[in-house]
Design a protein around this motif. Sequence first.
Motif, PDB file in Angstrom:
ATOM      1  N   LEU A   1     119.633 120.059   8.033  1.00 45.93           N
ATOM      2  CA  LEU A   1     119.269 121.276   7.312  1.00 45.93           C
ATOM      3  C   LEU A   1     119.117 121.044   5.812  1.00 45.93           C
TER       4      LEU A   1
ATOM      5  N   PHE B   1     111.226 127.406  10.221  1.00 44.25           N
ATOM      6  CA  PHE B   1     112.318 128.373  10.299  1.00 44.25           C
ATOM      7  C   PHE B   1     112.837 128.504  11.731  1.00 44.25           C
ATOM      8  N   ASP B   2     111.943 128.681  12.692  1.00 44.34           N
ATOM      9  CA  ASP B   2     112.360 128.855  14.087  1.00 44.34           C
ATOM     10  C   ASP B   2     113.110 127.636  14.615  1.00 44.34           C
TER      11      ASP B   2
ATOM     12  N   HIS C   1     116.537 127.365  12.649  1.00 45.44           N
ATOM     13  CA  HIS C   1     117.394 128.495  13.008  1.00 45.44           C
ATOM     14  C   HIS C   1     117.976 128.294  14.409  1.00 45.44           C
ATOM     15  N   THR C   2     117.130 127.865  15.330  1.00 46.79           N
ATOM     16  CA  THR C   2     117.588 127.618  16.699  1.00 46.79           C
ATOM     17  C   THR C   2     118.562 126.447  16.736  1.00 46.79           C
TER      18      THR C   2
ATOM     19  N   ASN D   1     120.611 125.527  14.367  1.00 50.04           N
ATOM     20  CA  ASN D   1     121.871 126.034  13.837  1.00 50.04           C
ATOM     21  C   ASN D   1     122.593 126.899  14.878  1.00 50.04           C
ATOM     22  N   ASN D   2     121.859 127.721  15.603  1.00 45.01           N
ATOM     23  CA  ASN D   2     122.472 128.544  16.651  1.00 45.01           C
ATOM     24  C   ASN D   2     123.025 127.691  17.783  1.00 45.01           C
TER      25      ASN D   2
END
Length: 73
Positions: free
Chosen positions: A26, A49-50, A53-54, A56-57
Motif C-alpha cells: 500500500l 482503488f478497488d 481496497h480489496t 486491505n479488506n
Amino acid sequence: MEPILIASYRVMLKAHASACSVDRILEDPEFRNEYLTMVRSGAGEQSEFDILHTLNNLRKRSKLPRRDDDKSV
C-alpha cells in the motif's frame, strides 16, 4: 477477484520474503506497481482503488497467507 489477489500476494511473499507485507504494498510505489501489474494480468483492468481496497479488506478478514504459515510460500 479475491483468488487472484491472494495468489498475487503469495507470489509477492515468495519473491520478497521478509520485506513484503500489505502495508508495504500500500505504501511503497515499487511494491504497489509490481502487485498491481500482477493482479491486472489475471483480473483485467480493475481500478487501483478497488484492488488495494480489496487487498486491505482481505488482510482485515485474515484471508491472506502469512509469511510464517508455510515456509514454502
